[in-house]
Design an enzyme around this catalytic site. Sequence first.
Site, mmCIF file in Angstrom:
data_model
loop_
_atom_site.group_PDB
_atom_site.id
_atom_site.type_symbol
_atom_site.label_atom_id
_atom_site.label_comp_id
_atom_site.label_asym_id
_atom_site.label_seq_id
_atom_site.Cartn_x
_atom_site.Cartn_y
_atom_site.Cartn_z
ATOM 1 N N GLN A 16 0.801 -1.215 0.000
ATOM 2 C CA GLN A 16 0.000 0.000 0.000
ATOM 3 C C GLN A 16 0.840 1.274 0.000
ATOM 4 O OE1 GLN A 16 -2.713 -1.768 3.238
ATOM 5 N NE2 GLN A 16 -4.056 -0.353 2.177
ATOM 6 N N ARG A 73 3.925 -0.088 13.116
ATOM 7 C CA ARG A 73 3.639 -1.390 12.513
ATOM 8 C C ARG A 73 3.818 -1.290 11.004
ATOM 9 N NH1 ARG A 73 -2.069 -4.361 11.371
ATOM 10 N NH2 ARG A 73 -1.167 -6.265 10.508
ATOM 11 N N HIS A 118 0.910 -9.409 4.523
ATOM 12 C CA HIS A 118 -0.231 -8.481 4.465
ATOM 13 C C HIS A 118 -0.764 -8.464 3.031
ATOM 14 C CE1 HIS A 118 -2.097 -4.844 6.621
ATOM 15 N NE2 HIS A 118 -2.767 -5.001 5.496
ATOM 16 N N ASN A 162 -1.869 -11.063 8.354
ATOM 17 C CA ASN A 162 -2.868 -10.021 8.592
ATOM 18 C C ASN A 162 -4.216 -10.408 7.994
ATOM 19 O OD1 ASN A 162 -3.528 -7.086 9.329
ATOM 20 N ND2 ASN A 162 -4.175 -7.217 7.186
ATOM 21 N N GLU A 163 -5.244 -10.395 8.843
ATOM 22 C CA GLU A 163 -6.627 -10.569 8.417
ATOM 23 C C GLU A 163 -6.847 -11.762 7.480
ATOM 24 O OE1 GLU A 163 -7.995 -5.895 8.863
ATOM 25 O OE2 GLU A 163 -8.009 -6.826 6.879
ATOM 26 N N ASN A 305 -7.875 -6.009 14.624
ATOM 27 C CA ASN A 305 -8.185 -4.941 13.676
ATOM 28 C C ASN A 305 -9.684 -4.667 13.742
ATOM 29 O OD1 ASN A 305 -5.519 -5.267 12.965
ATOM 30 N ND2 ASN A 305 -5.901 -5.865 10.852
ATOM 31 N N TYR A 307 -12.859 -1.801 12.852
ATOM 32 C CA TYR A 307 -13.271 -0.591 12.147
ATOM 33 C C TYR A 307 -14.720 -0.202 12.414
ATOM 34 C CZ TYR A 307 -8.917 -0.588 9.525
ATOM 35 O OH TYR A 307 -7.597 -0.537 9.190
ATOM 36 N N GLU A 373 -5.082 -2.279 14.197
ATOM 37 C CA GLU A 373 -5.609 -1.348 13.194
ATOM 38 C C GLU A 373 -6.931 -0.772 13.704
ATOM 39 O OE1 GLU A 373 -6.105 -2.602 9.118
ATOM 40 O OE2 GLU A 373 -4.229 -3.748 9.148
ATOM 41 N N TRP A 417 -4.824 3.237 11.833
ATOM 42 C CA TRP A 417 -4.670 2.985 10.406
ATOM 43 C C TRP A 417 -5.130 4.243 9.676
ATOM 44 C CZ3 TRP A 417 -2.334 -0.653 7.547
ATOM 45 C CH2 TRP A 417 -2.495 -0.543 6.163
ATOM 46 N N GLU A 424 -5.541 1.957 -1.354
ATOM 47 C CA GLU A 424 -6.510 1.275 -0.499
ATOM 48 C C GLU A 424 -7.172 0.125 -1.264
ATOM 49 O OE1 GLU A 424 -8.058 0.089 2.768
ATOM 50 O OE2 GLU A 424 -6.659 1.762 2.758
ATOM 51 N N TRP A 425 -6.327 -0.830 -1.704
ATOM 52 C CA TRP A 425 -6.766 -2.061 -2.349
ATOM 53 C C TRP A 425 -7.711 -1.782 -3.520
ATOM 54 C CZ3 TRP A 425 -3.003 -4.775 -0.919
ATOM 55 C CH2 TRP A 425 -2.532 -4.755 0.399
#
Length: 475
Positions: A16, A73, A118, A162-163, A305, A307, A373, A417, A424-425
Site C-alpha cells: 500500500q 507497525r 499483508h 494479517n486478516e 483490527n 473498524y 488497526e 490505520w 486502499e486495495w
Amino acid sequence: MFPGNFAWGAATAAYQIEGGWDADGKGPSIWDTFCHGKGRVFEDQSGDVSCNSYQLWEEDLGCILQLGLTHYRLSFSWARLLPDGTTRHVNKKGVQYYEKVIDDLLANNVLPMVTLYHFDLPQALQDQGGWKSSEMAGIFDTYAKFCFRTFGDRVKLWITINEPYVCAKMGYEDGLFAPGLKEQGVSAYIVGHNMLRAHARAWHSYDTLYRATQGGAVSLAINSDWAEPLDPASSEDMAATQRYLAFTFGWFAWPVFLTGDYPGVMRSNVERRSKEQGYQGRPRLPTFSEDEPSVLGTADFFALNYYTSRKVKARGACGGMLSLDSDRDAEGVTDASWPVCGVSWLAVFPEGLRNLLRYIKDTLNGPEIYITENGFSQVGLVDLEDVQRAGYYLDTIQEVGKAIQEDGVDVRGYFAWSLLDNFEWASGYSVRFGLFHVDFSGAEQKRSSYVSGKEYAKTIAKYRTQAGTDDLTTE
C-alpha cells in the site's frame, strides 16, 4: 487512563505504501498481477508507485516522529525479500531496505511491529497453487524463519498473517481482492485453514528456535466487527448474532485461543448447508490433523483490527448456491444513528470497540490485546481540516481507556490505520485513511499532516505525560 508502557502506534502495509514494485530485484506479487489487469481496481490504479516509501522512507520516519509514536507497525514485502517466495534466492537489496527501516526506528526510540504477510503473496507461489495448496504452510514457515533469523534480534513484536478472513473471503470467495477468484463456498475455507496451519508452524518455529535468545512475541491479526442483535428481544436475531461472530471473529480466534477447532455453530452450519445442497465432495470446512503442530495456543497476544459494528438479523431462507454468506445465515446492517465515515461500510461506533474488547476478555480468558488497526476514511475532496475525523479518533481512544480502567481489559497498545494516505486495495486512491495526506499527483509524494494527525500527536503526548513517563519501555 493508559499505562506508561502503552504502545502508541500507526500502521502501514508494504504494497500500500512502498511502490518500487519491480525495483532492485523485487519479484511480482499477486497484487501486482491483480492491479495490472483491467477493471479490477478503481480507475485501474495500482501500487506501482503509491507513496514511494521504498525511496522516501526518511519522509515516513519524519511523520512517525512528528506524531510522537512509540511503535510503528509495518509489513515486509515477501517478494521484495524472496523474489520467488523461497530462500533459494535472497534479494540483498530488499534485506538492506528493511534493515535500514528497523535500525532507523530503533535509533529514534520507536519499536517496530512487523507483519510477515499483508495480502501480497509472491506471484511465483500463486502459480503453484497459492494459499489453496497445503504446501503453503511449510513454505510460509521457511519464510518466517528467514525473517526471525535475519531481523529478530531487533524486532520483538511479530504478526504472521494479517486478516486471514479478508484474504480468504475477498480473494477467493468474492473475487474483489487478489488473486480475484470467485470459488464460492469452498476455497475460502481451504485458504483460511492453510493460513492457520502456516501461522501455527511459524509460531512453533519461533517458540522452539528463537524465543529463548530473541525474547519476542508472535501472533496473527484478526479483524472483526462488533455485532449485536437488531432486535434484542428476538431469539432469532440473538442466534444470528452468535453465528455472525462465529463466522468472522470465531473462524480464526477459536482455533488459536480457545478450542483448537472452528466454532461448533460454524462447523454444524457448513455441514447442514452441504447436505441441503447435495454437496458430495470432501468436507468444505477442513479438520486439523493431529500429525501437525497444534494451532491451539499459538499466539502470545491478541492482535485486533477493528473498524465498525453491525446490528444483526437472521437472513431467513437460504436457497441457491453454497457460499460463506448462506452458511452464516446472518445479515449485518448499520444503525441509522451511527455516522458513516467516508466509505459506505464504515459506520462509526466507538462503543463497539469497547464492547468487542470486553467480549475478547470474557470469551478468551483475558489475553493481552494490541489494537493493531483502527481508522476512519475520507473520500472526495481533500480536506486537511478533518476535525470530525479527529473527533472520531478521540472518542474511540477514550472508549479504549474505559475498557482498560472500567472493564479490566488488558489492552497493551493502539495502532491507528494509517500513517499515510495510501493505495486502499480495490478502492485505489479514492479512499484515504492517512494521518498524513500524500499528494499522489506530484513526483515528490509530499506528506502533509491532517488535523487528525496533529490531534493524535496531542493525545499521545497527553496520555504519556499523565502516565508519568516520556521514556519508551518494552514491557
